[in-house]
Every structure is written in structure tokens, then in C-alpha cells.
Scaffold this motif. Structure first.
Motif, PDB file in Angstrom:
ATOM      1  N   ASN A 110      -9.318   5.893  13.975  1.00  0.00           N
ATOM      2  CA  ASN A 110      -7.928   5.481  14.189  1.00  0.00           C
ATOM      3  C   ASN A 110      -7.167   6.612  14.872  1.00  0.00           C
ATOM      4  N   PRO A 111      -6.708   6.434  16.108  1.00  0.00           N
ATOM      5  CA  PRO A 111      -5.993   7.527  16.792  1.00  0.00           C
ATOM      6  C   PRO A 111      -4.683   7.894  16.105  1.00  0.00           C
ATOM      7  N   GLU A 112      -4.142   6.963  15.303  1.00  0.00           N
ATOM      8  CA  GLU A 112      -2.870   7.226  14.621  1.00  0.00           C
ATOM      9  C   GLU A 112      -3.047   8.059  13.357  1.00  0.00           C
ATOM     10  N   ALA A 113      -4.309   8.297  12.951  1.00  0.00           N
ATOM     11  CA  ALA A 113      -4.557   9.066  11.728  1.00  0.00           C
ATOM     12  C   ALA A 113      -4.850  10.528  12.014  1.00  0.00           C
ATOM     13  N   VAL A 114      -4.902  10.930  13.287  1.00  0.00           N
ATOM     14  CA  VAL A 114      -5.292  12.299  13.635  1.00  0.00           C
ATOM     15  C   VAL A 114      -4.337  13.315  13.012  1.00  0.00           C
ATOM     16  N   VAL A 115      -3.043  13.141  13.219  1.00  0.00           N
ATOM     17  CA  VAL A 115      -2.067  14.111  12.694  1.00  0.00           C
ATOM     18  C   VAL A 115      -1.839  13.941  11.200  1.00  0.00           C
ATOM     19  N   PRO A 116      -1.658  12.712  10.659  1.00  0.00           N
ATOM     20  CA  PRO A 116      -1.496  12.584   9.206  1.00  0.00           C
ATOM     21  C   PRO A 116      -2.656  13.197   8.420  1.00  0.00           C
ATOM     22  N   ALA A 117      -3.888  13.010   8.885  1.00  0.00           N
ATOM     23  CA  ALA A 117      -5.035  13.590   8.186  1.00  0.00           C
ATOM     24  C   ALA A 117      -4.986  15.117   8.263  1.00  0.00           C
ATOM     25  N   LEU A 118      -4.585  15.647   9.410  1.00  0.00           N
ATOM     26  CA  LEU A 118      -4.470  17.103   9.571  1.00  0.00           C
ATOM     27  C   LEU A 118      -3.452  17.670   8.605  1.00  0.00           C
ATOM     28  N   ASN A 119      -2.292  17.028   8.511  1.00  0.00           N
ATOM     29  CA  ASN A 119      -1.241  17.510   7.612  1.00  0.00           C
ATOM     30  C   ASN A 119      -1.652  17.402   6.155  1.00  0.00           C
ATOM     31  N   ARG A 120      -2.291  16.304   5.808  1.00  0.00           N
ATOM     32  CA  ARG A 120      -2.736  16.101   4.422  1.00  0.00           C
ATOM     33  C   ARG A 120      -3.728  17.195   4.014  1.00  0.00           C
ATOM     34  N   VAL A 146       0.847  -1.187   0.000  1.00  0.00           N
ATOM     35  CA  VAL A 146       0.000   0.000   0.000  1.00  0.00           C
ATOM     36  C   VAL A 146       0.883   1.238   0.000  1.00  0.00           C
ATOM     37  N   THR A 147       0.560   2.197  -0.868  1.00  0.00           N
ATOM     38  CA  THR A 147       1.295   3.461  -0.941  1.00  0.00           C
ATOM     39  C   THR A 147       0.449   4.546  -0.290  1.00  0.00           C
ATOM     40  N   LEU A 148       0.974   5.152   0.770  1.00  0.00           N
ATOM     41  CA  LEU A 148       0.230   6.174   1.500  1.00  0.00           C
ATOM     42  C   LEU A 148       0.518   7.558   0.935  1.00  0.00           C
ATOM     43  N   PRO A 149      -0.403   8.507   1.083  1.00  0.00           N
ATOM     44  CA  PRO A 149      -0.162   9.880   0.642  1.00  0.00           C
ATOM     45  C   PRO A 149       1.014  10.495   1.415  1.00  0.00           C
ATOM     46  N   SER A 150       1.649  11.440   0.789  1.00  0.00           N
ATOM     47  CA  SER A 150       2.762  12.137   1.453  1.00  0.00           C
ATOM     48  C   SER A 150       2.232  12.960   2.623  1.00  0.00           C
ATOM     49  N   GLU A 151       2.972  12.928   3.745  1.00  0.00           N
ATOM     50  CA  GLU A 151       2.606  13.723   4.921  1.00  0.00           C
ATOM     51  C   GLU A 151       3.426  15.008   5.005  1.00  0.00           C
ATOM     52  N   GLU A 152       4.176  15.286   3.956  1.00  0.00           N
ATOM     53  CA  GLU A 152       5.020  16.486   3.963  1.00  0.00           C
ATOM     54  C   GLU A 152       4.152  17.749   3.914  1.00  0.00           C
ATOM     55  N   VAL A 153       4.509  18.721   4.722  1.00  0.00           N
ATOM     56  CA  VAL A 153       3.774  19.983   4.789  1.00  0.00           C
ATOM     57  C   VAL A 153       4.754  21.126   4.626  1.00  0.00           C
ATOM     58  N   GLN A 154       4.442  22.048   3.721  1.00  0.00           N
ATOM     59  CA  GLN A 154       5.301  23.221   3.516  1.00  0.00           C
ATOM     60  C   GLN A 154       4.799  24.355   4.412  1.00  0.00           C
ATOM     61  N   GLU A 155       5.510  24.533   5.525  1.00  0.00           N
ATOM     62  CA  GLU A 155       5.141  25.577   6.478  1.00  0.00           C
ATOM     63  C   GLU A 155       5.998  26.815   6.224  1.00  0.00           C
TER      64      GLU A 155
END
Length: 812
Positions: free
Chosen positions: A374-384, A194-203
Motif C-alpha cells: 500500500n503506497p499510503e502506508a509508507v509514512v504511517p508505518a515509518l512513524n509508527r 476500525v481504530t488505527l494506531p496513533s501516527e504521532e511522533v515525538q521528535e
């Protein structure tokens, strides 16, 4: 959950497996796929066109003549009646030869004398669900974004060359309420990564904490709250690819900010919410329980009255959202919004479920929170979501995440053994095979020694808590079809229906074959209704419920008839006059005033007939049902049960029945006669109250009938000797029951009587006013020899003497 095949392919390679094949594999692995929808319902030869010119039709006010470029050099002349068509638009164009989803073939045609070389299409004509489109896109033709290339196939542009798999999820599989969760499931089935979306964020720019703050007061209901701050966004329509993804999932596009939060919710299964940061007091967020009497106007414009069991998002001064359910109107993102506070949180599922139920407000967000996200998706979803807002809306993401924890969630660690797995499944899997299945699921193997694994389960699979849960995962991935069958060992008893079950099933078959419909009514009723039709068990008292749903359903029923009458009234109110209903179930009987023990349940069969026996035809008038129709049904039932000779009808007046068209049924047993039923017309006053025409009902206690019924079929050879028929006319009191005389005839003639029937009843001239004449037809049959004149005369005389002993006189 609707899963787009194209969207799914962005996370996992599904090449070589069609959508239909994939649906079959997923279903065989434990998640049922209800349907695979083909979104491309025949869109060949339909392309993106550019309206170069638009002029009014010379001979029709409501038609326009358009010159349309479809990338083929020469412009097409198309006559279009849509009011919103105009020069400079990109539109879908069906060229000559195209076959529309509705089956219409596009041909060269003339409209009011002007040639038309195609058709400019609306969303509905493309078989799109236009109810999910903005209102301005539902009316007239579909206007496409101006940056599209002319001549592109419209199916590619609108993402319609796609299939949608409809996942029918059980409550424990909330992980598949997301595209990534579905991708993990497919990856495990196909054994592909499975290939997940990038979690990179340009701040860039200032720290988010300089603009917003977060505090959790209700820590039991919110274990984590995270937020990002995005400035300088431009609210507009979403790009077409994003709208296509939402439409495939059955979600209506609104604007780019809202669409991004919905997109990421569908992608990660993590609901998000965007607040207009400038509408919050100092950018502050406080998560707390509602105060008694507090109110909030939600995004749907409804004012909601809150109570202390509901979790709120506030800005320290006012409520701005119902946590996990719906945002508030006072912090809504509008066309003037510039700065965004983006929320991603972990709310308690029970709290969200109770709030949604109390307010009658279910949303896609509450659906997911109720089943625990999923508690582990809270931050990845926010960044995405934040990164998508930067790219799509032109916003700037402030540095850092502002968050507060109220507790850490750790991954479950479970011990799994090879021996127990094989013992439960009946397989012979080795450790390597089981380990490979765990790896395919994305579960971490912390240790493996001598057939024992320590498995760490990712947060997305909150349904995995015990080793048997892991064994179930092994079973479904190994393949249920591959699990060997094992014969049952030892002495076994074949299953069969009990006598009661068999008789109930046969009664249902007999009655439905005879034109009746089975009704299933409430076991609860109104106290006044429970007092009706109490003749079967006159001493019964209704049992009151401790916590009734309403007064109309506050006591247990003591008779089926009131419920069937309500069903007949319901049908009559909807112009269904001819009703034939039956119900088999239990009534609840107690003789105690204050019930201290469980009530007795008595099995009952109830019937209802009203309306016409048969509809009118060209040569037959409609005939209404009468007492003898429902009596005939009961006779058929008793005959089938082998109890005809044990049942007698007596002209009595049971409670709430018509005083002259009703009877009680008695069963003859070794100990005497037992009341087992009532039959007749409903009392006229009750009929009027229920707004019914003549209605006939019956109610029979089944327990004794089941006990004495004889369902064995006896085969009798055809008679070798002729039968003899004799008629007799007798005069008796008008009030005498003929049924009683029939029983006398049967007893007197014994086994030599083949049948006896009433063929005439006469009152009038030459008969006293208080008398009636009844003519009987008797058929005698001796299976051993031919009757002699002397024998038949003696037998018939014995029958006549028995009738005279009952007070009957031979008519002269």
C-alpha cells in the motif's frame, strides 16, 4: 497470514463474536480460514513463580531443590532438573492439580526422597513453539522477565489465552497480509469501525537531514524512499508483549530494533529495514540497480552474486542491502549499535519478485513487495516504528523525514451503477444499500446521482481496478447465500461423460480395485529414453522441445514404459519391491525429422508389474509375478470392454522386450488386423541397467478400443437345458500358438460353444521332441433344446476336423 484474535481486537471491536464464529464469517465472505489455532492448550493452574532459593538435591547431582513463591503465602518446594534454574528468577510454575498440554497431571510426588509440590516449566512443556525462541530459551526452563507480578496466570503473561486465524489468501488479497488490512476486512463484515494506531511522533533535537540523505537513481524500480534518524538506542530483548505478538504470528523475536520493524510490517503490511547509521558512508542512501559482477553478503551470511536486474540499497560506496528482500551484513544492527537509519519505501513488485526468484531468497518482506504494498502506508508505518523505537529502546527521533519521490500514486476512481450491479448479481439492491456496503469497506463515495456512483478506492486495495471488482465486493458483503438462484432458461442439454471419458474412468476403477496404483509421470524424457519400446509406432520420431528445462526432459515421450520403469526403480531404491503401476495419458507422435506441425497425440494405457504376486505367509510361500499375471489383467480389461473375441496375442519379439516372454496384441476389425499393443517382460539387459528384478509391462493404444468397445450390459436368462462337456487332446508342433487353435475352435463351434479352456500341456515320453500335447476342455450349450447324442457327436467332430485342418493330430 496468521492473525491473532487478541491483536485484532486492538483495532476493531470483536466482542460477541468468537474466533471460530469470526472465521466462519470471513470464509463465507470470500477469504478462506484454513484453521483456528487455540494457543491456550490447557494452562489452568500454571502461574508466574519466583525462585527464592535453590539448593542441590542431597541424593542426585543433576537435580535441584527450589523454594518457589507463587503468591500464596507459603513457598512451594519443587524438585527441578533444569540446569539453568537459579535463585532470583521468575519462572512458569505448574501447581498441584494442573494438567499440562501434553496431558500430564501434576501431583504431589517424591523425587529421590525429596517432596516436590509442582513443576517449573519449559517453553515446550507450555506447548509453545520453542523453535521461534532464542536458543538460550529453548534449553531448560523458561526464564521470564523480572518485572512480572508473582501469581499471574501464565496464559495471560505469555499471550497464550488467544486464538490464531490462519488466512489462506489468494494473490489478489495482499491487503490482508497485515493486521490493519485484516481489521478492515473484519470491520466490513461486522459493520464496525476500525481504530488505527496513533501516527504521532515525538521528535526532538536536530533535523534528520543533517545526518542522513536519500537519492533514487533507479526511479522505475523505486517510486518512493523515506527514512528517519533515531539516535541513542539501546539494543536489548523486546518487551514480553511485543515478543508475544510476533510469536503468535509465527515470527521469531531477535532484538528490540528488529522486532519493531517486524511488528510494524505485520501491522501495516509495509516492510521496514533498520540500518546501523554509523556503518553508512556519511549516512547516505542511494537506490540503484546492481552492477554486473557485484556481490553482497546478506544477513544470513551468504554471499550473493548480483546482476543488473536487481535493485540495491547502497551508501554511495558499497551495497548495504538487497532492496525489498534482505539487508546486508555490513550494515546490520548489533549489540553495539547506537544510531539507526530507518527505511520505509515503495519498491516495484516485479523487480523484487525477479530478484527473490533469481537468488532463491524469499522473505516476509519480499512476499509483500512482490504483491505491491500500500503506497499510503509508507509514512504511517515509518512513524509508527520510529515512535516504538523511542518508547522501547530509549532512542531520540530526529526532526523530519528524509525522502525522495520518483512518482506519485493516485487513488483509483471507478464508476459503479446500480443497474449493472443488480444485472450481474441477479439482485434487487437499491442505491442506499450499495452505498452502505461501500462505506463499510472504507471506500469513498465522491458522487452519487440517479443510481450512479463515483467510488474512490483506498491504496490498500490495489486489487480493485474495475467496476466488476466493486460488484464482487458487493456480492461477498451482501452474502453469497443471499443471492437468489435463477433457473436456466431455454432448452438445455444435461451434462454427461463422453465415451472416451467414461472408459478411462472405468479403467482407472478396474485397475485400482485390482491393486494397481496410478502413476502420473513427466510428458518429457531424455532422447535416449524416447528411442525405447518403439514397437507400437515404429516410424515415430521424438519431438524436441524448443526450451527444455534439462537434457533429461528435452523431448516428448513416445512410450510410457521408460517412465514407469524409472518409477519402479525409484520404489525399489526405497525398499519397495512389489510394484503395480498403471498410467493413462498421451504419447506424442510425428514422422517428420524437422517438426513443422503439432505432433499427433495418441491415448495410451500402460501397465507395470514387478515383485511378488502375494507376500509370504505362514502357510504360503511368496510367488513372483510372471507373464500370465499381466496378460490376465489385459484379458480382464478386454472382457470388460466386450472385445475379448476380437483380441489375439501373438508370440512376437517387440523392441526392448524379452525375446521369449513377450507378445504383440492385434485387434480384428472389418478391414483386417491392427497392432494395438505390446506385452511382456522387459529385456534382461535393460532390467539390469534399471536395477530391477523380473519386470512385466504392457502398452495399449486406446483410441480404437474406445471406438469399438461395447459397454452395454446384456442380460441373458439362465439356461433351461443341460450343458455337455467334452475333452480333446491334440498333438502339435512345439512352436505352434495355442491361442490360434482356440480361435479355430470358437469359429467351428459357433454360438453353441459356451467355453473352451486349456487344462494341460505335456511334453515328454511318447511325444516327439519337436511336439507338444495340449488338452482342451470344451463346454457346449444349446439354449433352445437338450443335446442329443447324435447332435453333440456331430458338433464335436466338426471341431476336431477344424483342428486337424490346422495341422493338429488327435493324441492316441
Amino acid at each position: 497470514m496468521n492473525v491473532s484474535y487478541q491483536w485484532l481486537s486492538q483495532y476493531i471491536d470483536v466482542s460477541g463474536v468468537s474466533a471460530v464464529e469470526l472465521a466462519e464469517k470471513i470464509t463465507r465472505s470470500g477469504i478462506e480460514i484454513d484453521h483456528v489455532e487455540e494457543r491456550d492448550k490447557g494452562l489452568d493452574n500454571i502461574v508466574v513463580g519466583f525462585v527464592v532459593e535453590r539448593e542441590k538435591h542431597p541424593d542426585a547431582d543433576k537435580l535441584n531443590v527450589c523454594k518457589v513463591d507463587v503468591g500464596e503465602g507459603d513457598y512451594l518446594q519443587i524438585v527441578c532438573g533444569a540446569p539453568n534454574v537459579d535463585a532470583g528468577q521468575k519462572v512458569p510454575v505448574a501447581k498441584i492439580g494442573a494438567v499440562m498440554p501434553g496431558g500430564m497431571k501434576i501431583k504431589r510426588a517424591k523425587l529421590r526422597g525429596v517432596e516436590s509440590q509442582g513443576m517449573i516449566c519449559s517453553a515446550k512443556e507450555l506447548a509453545m513453539n520453542d523453535k521461534l525462541l532464542p536458543k538460550e530459551m529453548q534449553e531448560g526452563i523458561l526464564v521470564l522477565p523480572g518485572d512480572l507480578e508473582v501469581g499471574q496466570p501464565i496464559a495471560d503473561v505469555l499471550g497464550l489465552n488467544d486464538q490464531v486465524l490462519e488466512f489462506d489468501l489468494t494473490p489478489n488479497r495482499s491487503d490482508c497480509l497485515s493486521m490493519i488490512g485484516a481489521a478492515y476486512e473484519v470491520g466490513a463484515i461486522l459493520d464496525r469501525p476500525v481504530t488505527l494506531p496513533s501516527e504521532e511522533v515525538q521528535e526532538e533535537g536536530t533535523q534528520a537531514s543533517e545526518h542522513i540523505s536519500v537519492a533514487i537513481e533507479a526511479k522505475e524500480a523505486c517510486s518512493r524512499y523515506t527514512a528517519r534518524y533515531i539516535t541513542g538506542v539501546k539494543i536489548a530483548a523486546s518487551p514480553l508483549w511485543l515478543q508475544n505478538r510476533l510469536l503468535a504470528a509465527g515470527v521469531r523475536p531477535i532484538n528490540n530494533i528488529v522486532d519493531i520493524t517486524n511488528f510494524v510490517m505485520l501491522e501495516y503490511g509495509q516492510p521496514l529495514h533498520a540500518f546501523d547509521a554509523d556503518k553508512l558512508e556519511n549516512g547516505r542512501i542511494e537506490v540503484r540497480m546492481a552492477h554486473e559482477g557485484e556481490t553482497l553478503v546478506t544477513l544470513d551470511g551468504q554471499e550473493r552474486k548480483l546482476d543488473p536486474s536487481m535493485l540495491l540499497i547502497t551508501d554511495g560506496v558499497k551495497p548495504v542491502g538487497l532492496a525489498g528482500v534482505m539487508g546486508g551484513e555490513n550494515s546490520e544492527v548489533t549489540e553495539t549499535t547506537v544510531n539507526i537509519l530507518l527505511e520505509s519505501a515503495k519498491f516495484d513488485g516485479g523487480t523484487i519478485r525477479k530478484t527473490a526468484r533469481e537468488l532463491g531468497l524469499r522473505s516476509e518482506a519480499s512476499l509483500r513487495f512482490e504483491k505491491e504494498v500500500n503506497p499510503e502506508a509508507v509514512v504511517p508505518a515509518l512513524n509508527r516504528a520510529a515512535e516504538l523505537m523511542r518508547v522501547i529502546t530509549g532512542g531520540t527521533i530526529a526532526r523530519g523525514i528524509v525522502e525522495e519521490h520518483a512518482g506519485q500514486t493516485e487513488r483509483a476512481t471507478i464508476t459503479l451503477t446500480v443497474d449493472k450491479t443488480n444485472a450481474l448479481l441477479g439482485t434487487a439492491l437499491d442505491a442506499d444499500h450499495i452505498a452502505s456496503l461501500m462505506n463499510r469497506l472504507g471506500f469513498s463515495i465522491l458522487s452519487s446521482e440517479e443510481g450512479t456512483f463515483e467510488i474512490q478506492v483506498p491504496g490498500r486495495r490495489g486489487d480493485i481496478k474495475l467496476d466488476v471488482d466493486l460488484i464482487e465486493e458487493v456480492a461477498r458483503l451482501y452474502g453469497y447465500d443471499n443471492i437468489p438462484t435463477t433457473p436456466i432458461e431455454g432448452a438445455t442439454t444435461p451434462g454427461h461423460l463422453t465415451k472416451s471419458q467414461r472408459i478411462r474412468r472405468e479403467l482407472r476403477r478396474l485397475l485400482t480395485d485390482g491393486g494397481f496404483n496410478e502413476a502420473i509421470t513427466y510428458s518429457f524424457t531424455h532422447p535416449n529414453e524416447a528411442e525405447l519400446f518403439g514397437a507400437l509406432v515404429p516410424e515415430a520420431k521424438p519431438v524436441a522441445l524448443a526450451m527444455p528445462m534439462s537434457e533429461d526432459r528435452s523431448v516428448l515421450r513416445t512410450s510410457f514404459i521408460p517412465s514407469l520403469l524409472d518409477a519402479a526403480t525409484y520404489n525399489r531404491n526405497r525398499k519397495i519391491e512389489d510394484v503395480a503401476l498403471f498410467e493413462i495419458g498421451s504419447v506424442y507422435i510425428t514422422k517428420e525429422e524437422n517438426v513443422s506441425t503439432l505432433p499427433e497425440q495418441k491415448p495410451v494405457l500402460a501397465l507395470l508389474l514387478t515383485g511378488h504376486r502375494q507376500p509370504s505367509q505362514w502357510n504360503v510361500k511368496a510367488e513372483t509375478v510372471d507373464f500370465y499375471d499381466i496378460k490376465g489383467v489385459l484379458d480382464s480389461i478386454f472382457s470388460y470392454l466386450g472385445l475379448s473375441n476380437r483380441i489375439s496375442f501373438r508370440a512376437e519379439r517387440p523392441q526392448d522386450f524379452h525375446p521369449g516372454r513377450s507378445a504383440c496384441l492385434y485387434l480384428t476389425t472389418e478391414s483386417g488386423e491392427e497392432l494395438i499393443g505390446t506385452v511382456g517382460q522387459v529385456h534382461p539387459e535393460l532390467q539390469m541397467k534399471k536395477d530391477l528384478s523380473d519386470t512385466f509391462v504392457a502398452e495399449i493404444l486406446l483410441d480404437r478400443l474406445v471406438e469399438l468397445a461395447d459397454l452395454e450390459i446384456e442380460y441373458v436368462s439362465l439356461p433351461r437345458f443341460p450343458a455337455v462337456e467334452r475333452d480333446v487332446a491334440i498333438v502339435l508342433d512345439r512352436g505352434a500358438e495355442v491361442g490360434r487353435l482356440l480361435q479355430v475352435v470358437k469359429k467351428a463351434a459357433g454360438e453353441l460353444l459356451e467355453s473352451v479352456n486349456v487344462f494341460d500341456v505335456y511334453t515328454g515320453e511318447r511325444i516327439a521332441e519337436d511336439k507338444k500335447s495340449v488338452a482342451l476342455s470344451l463346454v457346449y450349450l444349446n439354449r433352445e433344446s437338450t443335446f442329443t447324442d447324435e447332435a453333440i457327436t456331430e458338433l464335436h467332430g466338426k471341431v476336431v476336423a477344424a483342428l486337424e485342418a490346422e495341422g493338429a493330430e488327435l493324441r492316441k
